[in-house]
Design a protein around this motif. Structure first.
Motif, PDB file in Angstrom:
ATOM      1  N   MET A   1       0.833  -1.204   0.000  1.00 30.03           N
ATOM      2  CA  MET A   1       0.000   0.000   0.000  1.00 30.03           C
ATOM      3  C   MET A   1       0.864   1.250   0.000  1.00 30.03           C
ATOM      4  SD  MET A   1      -2.437   1.530   3.014  1.00 30.03           S
ATOM      5  CE  MET A   1      -4.004   0.769   2.672  1.00 30.03           C
ATOM      6  N   ILE A   2       1.902   1.240   0.834  1.00 27.54           N
ATOM      7  CA  ILE A   2       2.776   2.412   0.928  1.00 27.54           C
ATOM      8  C   ILE A   2       3.531   2.608  -0.383  1.00 27.54           C
ATOM      9  CG2 ILE A   2       4.815   3.345   2.103  1.00 27.54           C
ATOM     10  CD1 ILE A   2       3.781   2.001   4.652  1.00 27.54           C
ATOM     11  N   ALA A   3       3.977   1.509  -1.009  1.00 33.69           N
ATOM     12  CA  ALA A   3       4.674   1.625  -2.287  1.00 33.69           C
ATOM     13  C   ALA A   3       3.759   2.206  -3.357  1.00 33.69           C
ATOM     14  CB  ALA A   3       5.188   0.261  -2.731  1.00 33.69           C
ATOM     15  N   ALA A   4       2.467   1.872  -3.290  1.00 38.59           N
ATOM     16  CA  ALA A   4       1.526   2.311  -4.319  1.00 38.59           C
ATOM     17  C   ALA A   4       0.989   3.704  -4.076  1.00 38.59           C
ATOM     18  CB  ALA A   4       0.355   1.326  -4.412  1.00 38.59           C
TER      19      ALA A   4
ATOM     20  N   GLY B   1      16.270 -12.210  -5.664  1.00 37.33           N
ATOM     21  CA  GLY B   1      15.657 -12.345  -6.978  1.00 37.33           C
ATOM     22  C   GLY B   1      14.328 -11.638  -7.098  1.00 37.33           C
ATOM     23  N   GLN B   2      13.714 -11.256  -5.965  1.00 39.13           N
ATOM     24  CA  GLN B   2      12.420 -10.570  -5.996  1.00 39.13           C
ATOM     25  C   GLN B   2      12.564  -9.064  -6.172  1.00 39.13           C
ATOM     26  OE1 GLN B   2      10.249 -11.596  -2.451  1.00 39.13           O
ATOM     27  NE2 GLN B   2      10.921 -13.723  -2.512  1.00 39.13           N
ATOM     28  N   ALA B   3      13.786  -8.549  -5.996  1.00 40.33           N
ATOM     29  CA  ALA B   3      13.995  -7.105  -6.064  1.00 40.33           C
ATOM     30  C   ALA B   3      13.696  -6.594  -7.472  1.00 40.33           C
ATOM     31  CB  ALA B   3      15.425  -6.768  -5.670  1.00 40.33           C
ATOM     32  N   GLN B   4      12.999  -5.478  -7.551  1.00 39.91           N
ATOM     33  CA  GLN B   4      12.631  -4.895  -8.831  1.00 39.91           C
ATOM     34  C   GLN B   4      13.248  -3.511  -8.985  1.00 39.91           C
ATOM     35  OE1 GLN B   4       8.391  -4.914  -9.370  1.00 39.91           O
ATOM     36  NE2 GLN B   4       8.179  -7.055  -8.788  1.00 39.91           N
ATOM     37  N   ASP B   5      13.543  -3.179 -10.252  1.00 39.50           N
ATOM     38  CA  ASP B   5      14.081  -1.851 -10.584  1.00 39.50           C
ATOM     39  C   ASP B   5      15.345  -1.528  -9.806  1.00 39.50           C
ATOM     40  OD1 ASP B   5      11.974  -1.547 -12.300  1.00 39.50           O
ATOM     41  OD2 ASP B   5      10.728  -0.477 -10.864  1.00 39.50           O
ATOM     42  N   ILE B   6      16.192  -2.535  -9.603  1.00 34.10           N
ATOM     43  CA  ILE B   6      17.460  -2.326  -8.920  1.00 34.10           C
ATOM     44  C   ILE B   6      18.529  -1.994  -9.955  1.00 34.10           C
ATOM     45  CG2 ILE B   6      19.246  -3.428  -7.498  1.00 34.10           C
ATOM     46  CD1 ILE B   6      16.811  -2.861  -5.915  1.00 34.10           C
ATOM     47  N   GLU B   7      19.414  -1.097  -9.594  1.00 35.99           N
ATOM     48  CA  GLU B   7      20.517  -0.717 -10.467  1.00 35.99           C
ATOM     49  C   GLU B   7      21.411  -1.926 -10.752  1.00 35.99           C
ATOM     50  OE1 GLU B   7      24.124   2.599 -10.323  1.00 35.99           O
ATOM     51  OE2 GLU B   7      23.144   1.906  -8.488  1.00 35.99           O
TER      52      GLU B   7
ATOM     53  N   ALA C   1      10.248   6.183   2.311  1.00 34.01           N
ATOM     54  CA  ALA C   1      11.574   6.156   2.936  1.00 34.01           C
ATOM     55  C   ALA C   1      11.472   5.798   4.416  1.00 34.01           C
ATOM     56  CB  ALA C   1      12.246   7.517   2.767  1.00 34.01           C
ATOM     57  N   HIS C   2      10.445   6.323   5.100  1.00 31.87           N
ATOM     58  CA  HIS C   2      10.242   6.036   6.525  1.00 31.87           C
ATOM     59  C   HIS C   2       9.960   4.548   6.739  1.00 31.87           C
ATOM     60  CE1 HIS C   2       7.957   7.238  10.477  1.00 31.87           C
ATOM     61  NE2 HIS C   2       8.890   6.329  10.672  1.00 31.87           N
ATOM     62  N   MET C   3       9.080   3.973   5.917  1.00 30.88           N
ATOM     63  CA  MET C   3       8.762   2.554   6.046  1.00 30.88           C
ATOM     64  C   MET C   3       9.990   1.699   5.764  1.00 30.88           C
ATOM     65  SD  MET C   3       6.310   0.525   6.893  1.00 30.88           S
ATOM     66  CE  MET C   3       5.705  -1.156   6.749  1.00 30.88           C
ATOM     67  N   ALA C   4      10.763   2.071   4.747  1.00 32.39           N
ATOM     68  CA  ALA C   4      11.972   1.311   4.416  1.00 32.39           C
ATOM     69  C   ALA C   4      12.960   1.335   5.567  1.00 32.39           C
ATOM     70  CB  ALA C   4      12.612   1.872   3.151  1.00 32.39           C
ATOM     71  N   ASP C   5      13.173   2.513   6.138  1.00 39.16           N
ATOM     72  CA  ASP C   5      14.114   2.628   7.261  1.00 39.16           C
ATOM     73  C   ASP C   5      13.629   1.827   8.460  1.00 39.16           C
ATOM     74  OD1 ASP C   5      15.655   4.274   5.693  1.00 39.16           O
ATOM     75  OD2 ASP C   5      14.928   6.142   6.575  1.00 39.16           O
TER      76      ASP C   5
ATOM     77  N   LEU D   1      11.659  -5.067  -0.089  1.00 40.24           N
ATOM     78  CA  LEU D   1      11.698  -5.399  -1.508  1.00 40.24           C
ATOM     79  C   LEU D   1      10.445  -4.921  -2.230  1.00 40.24           C
ATOM     80  CD1 LEU D   1      13.186  -8.996  -1.256  1.00 40.24           C
ATOM     81  CD2 LEU D   1      14.351  -6.940  -2.070  1.00 40.24           C
ATOM     82  N   HIS D   2       9.316  -4.842  -1.504  1.00 38.36           N
ATOM     83  CA  HIS D   2       8.095  -4.332  -2.117  1.00 38.36           C
ATOM     84  C   HIS D   2       8.191  -2.828  -2.369  1.00 38.36           C
ATOM     85  CE1 HIS D   2       6.019  -8.139  -1.548  1.00 38.36           C
ATOM     86  NE2 HIS D   2       6.425  -8.157  -0.295  1.00 38.36           N
ATOM     87  N   LEU D   3       9.116  -2.177  -1.695  1.00 35.72           N
ATOM     88  CA  LEU D   3       9.252  -0.733  -1.817  1.00 35.72           C
ATOM     89  C   LEU D   3      10.340  -0.322  -2.801  1.00 35.72           C
ATOM     90  CD1 LEU D   3       9.201   0.119   2.020  1.00 35.72           C
ATOM     91  CD2 LEU D   3       7.253   0.146   0.466  1.00 35.72           C
ATOM     92  N   THR D   4      11.145  -1.274  -3.275  1.00 40.24           N
ATOM     93  CA  THR D   4      12.323  -0.919  -4.064  1.00 40.24           C
ATOM     94  C   THR D   4      12.037  -0.037  -5.278  1.00 40.24           C
ATOM     95  OG1 THR D   4      12.159  -3.117  -5.091  1.00 40.24           O
ATOM     96  CG2 THR D   4      13.808  -2.827  -3.366  1.00 40.24           C
ATOM     97  N   PRO D   5      10.917  -0.218  -6.002  1.00 35.62           N
ATOM     98  CA  PRO D   5      10.700   0.669  -7.147  1.00 35.62           C
ATOM     99  C   PRO D   5      10.585   2.147  -6.754  1.00 35.62           C
ATOM    100  CG  PRO D   5       9.307  -1.264  -7.325  1.00 35.62           C
ATOM    101  CD  PRO D   5       9.905  -1.286  -5.944  1.00 35.62           C
ATOM    102  N   ARG D   6      10.243   2.431  -5.503  1.00 28.50           N
ATOM    103  CA  ARG D   6      10.074   3.811  -5.049  1.00 28.50           C
ATOM    104  C   ARG D   6      11.281   4.344  -4.266  1.00 28.50           C
ATOM    105  NH1 ARG D   6       5.039   5.653  -3.644  1.00 28.50           N
ATOM    106  NH2 ARG D   6       6.189   7.587  -3.267  1.00 28.50           N
ATOM    107  N   LEU D   7      12.250   3.493  -3.991  1.00 31.30           N
ATOM    108  CA  LEU D   7      13.392   3.914  -3.173  1.00 31.30           C
ATOM    109  C   LEU D   7      14.472   4.547  -4.032  1.00 31.30           C
ATOM    110  CD1 LEU D   7      13.832   0.863  -0.756  1.00 31.30           C
ATOM    111  CD2 LEU D   7      12.710   3.042  -0.276  1.00 31.30           C
TER     112      LEU D   7
END
Length: 477
Positions: A327-330, A385-391, A338-342, A356-362
């Protein structure tokens, strides 16, 4: 050439095939060319004339339905050197799905190269290819007319840009001139189909700001449910509420959340998932988390987004933690994400995987912190392997050798059971995308020494990564 001429050529051919001469069978005009020569030379001259006639004069005309296409556009990055094309093809062949294939292509682009079109070409509908491939995507979609790709996209030349080129142009404008891009989307999107309209509105996420709120609110009347929901989420990212219709779902979702107090000296409000009584309730809770926005849920409890995240009891219910992260990612603001990730990273262990659910927004910095922590702790390395949009291509050998990661991976490779070994091979493929070239080379030696066969297909991307050590300027010398 008429049918009589064709029949004459056929008699000449039959004569040569049977081992005889064909001079007497040749047309009178051909005899004039060959008559002054010796008998052997006569046959050679006739053969040359016949070959020219068969290969050129009788070439079939192109059907009227055939359309001439312009040449394949030249991309701004150079093509991968020929010596690297075999490992590229091997890596693409090993890629089990579209996401893995996209990682191969992104890794190559991160090193300053593009693929040879005979090795890989994006489809006309490709949404994941790096921006550098936009001219090829448009060429695939339609290359019948000349485009004006070097002109700035405007209302007047909108139709002269194909969809991929429009998206790239609008994305760039959203970074430099967000208001101009928004006005273009606002003017042109209504005439497009729902899917195209959705992709255009999605671009408003880039450089999202308060000035975009009126346009997003106007989308509450859009014909597409997906667009209305997307607009509501983006408004929530701005800390604003959507236009109606959300009160009932938010109130229902709030019923699945318990509010409490914690602390003896400094009392604070806590929020946690209420225990569900059936599978149907669990499913309904998941639907509501997907349907509602963070700002509306927090407002239901009379707190800010930040206060709600701070008070959330991480680890009480893993599924609820996942739903909230999504929900927070969307719909959460950048600060809320950023707060949820931290918060999750600080919790460590399994809760950290929810990031990992937040990675597209981080931002890249937080993404790297997350990946490094997962590698170092090595509690759930398969989750990489679940990480998305990672450099791509940044994880160094110091990161890989710091902690228990290599030891856990060795155990997985040496395991006789298929699930642990397959999980270890998945990790190897993911590191092939994340590692630097020197780290990839060292990692190959490490996993082969641990028991992975040197010819294992799982090493495909690692080998390609390790081989891409030269810069584009060096490859052109």
């Amino acid at each position: 050439m008429n049918e009589l001429d064709q029949a004459g050529l056929a008699r000449l051919r039959d004569g040569w095939i049977s081992g005889g001469t064909a001079f007497e069978l040749a047309p009178a005009e051909w005899k004039e060319v060959a008559t002054a020569a010796s008998s052997d030379e006569q046959e050679r001259r006739l053969l040359a004339i016949a070959a020219q006639a068969l290969d050129v004069a009788l070439r079939p005309a192109a059907p009227k339905s055939l359309k001439r296409r312009p040449p394949l556009p030249v991309l701004v990055l150079p093509m991968l050197p020929d010596r690297l094309r075999p490992p590229l093809r091997a890596a693409l062949k090993q890629a089990a799905d579209a996401r893995r294939k996209a990682q191969v292509i992104k890794l190559v682009a991160s090193r300053g190269f593009v693929t040879h079109p005979m090795d890989w070409m994006p489809a006309a509908s490709d949404q994941t290819a790096p921006d550098v491939y936009a001219p090829w995507i448009d060429w695939q979609a339609s290359a019948e007319e000349e485009r004006l790709p070097h002109e700035k996209l405007t209302l007047q030349n909108w139709a002269q840009f194909y969809p991929a080129a429009r998206r790239v142009a609008l994305a760039g404008m959203r970074r430099s001139e967000p208001a101009v891009a928004r006005l273009l989307i606002e003017a042109k999107a209504p005439a497009e189909s729902a899917d195209v309209r959705l992709s255009l509105v999605e671009l408003v996420r880039i450089g999202l700001g308060p000035d975009d709120a009126p346009f997003l609110k106007s989308l509450a009347a859009d014909r597409s449910t997906k667009i209305r929901e997307l607009a509501g989420r983006m408004l929530a990212m701005l800390g604003q509420h959507g236009e109606g219709g959300a009160d009932a779902p938010v109130a229902e979702l709030a019923g699945f959340i318990e509010e409490g107090k914690a602390g003896f000296i400094r009392r604070r409000t806590t929020f946690g998932p209420a225990k569900t009584k059936s599978h149907a309730q669990e499913q309904r809770r998941a639907e509501l988390f997907e349907l509602c926005n963070l700002v509306d849920l927090a407002a239901r409890f009379g707190v800010t987004e930040s206060d709600f995240i701070t008070g959330w009891q991480v680890g009480t219910d893993n599924n609820a933690d996942i739903f909230l992260s999504r929900m927070i990612a969307a719909s959460g603001s950048d600060a809320a994400v950023a707060h949820m990730a931290d918060t999750l990273i600080a919790a460590g262990g399994k809760p950290a995987l929810l990031v990992l659910h937040l990675t597209p927004r981080l931002d890249i910095g937080r993404q790297r912190v997350l990946i490094r922590q997962i590698v170092k702790d090595a509690q759930f390395p398969a989750a990489l392997g679940q990480a998305q949009d990672i450099e791509a291509g940044w994880l160094g050998w110091d990161d890989l050798s710091n902690g228990r990661f290599l030891a856990v991976l060795r155990n997985g490779i040496s395991a006789k059971e298929d699930p642990p070994r397959r999980a270890a091979e998945d990790i190897v493929e993911t590191i092939g995308y994340l590692a630097t070239a020197p780290a990839a080379a060292q990692f190959i030696d490490e996993v082969v020494a641990a028991g992975l066969p040197p010819a294992s297909p799982s090493l495909g991307l690692l080998r390609l990564n390790a081989a891409m050590t030269e810069s584009p300027s060096q490859s052109n010398r």
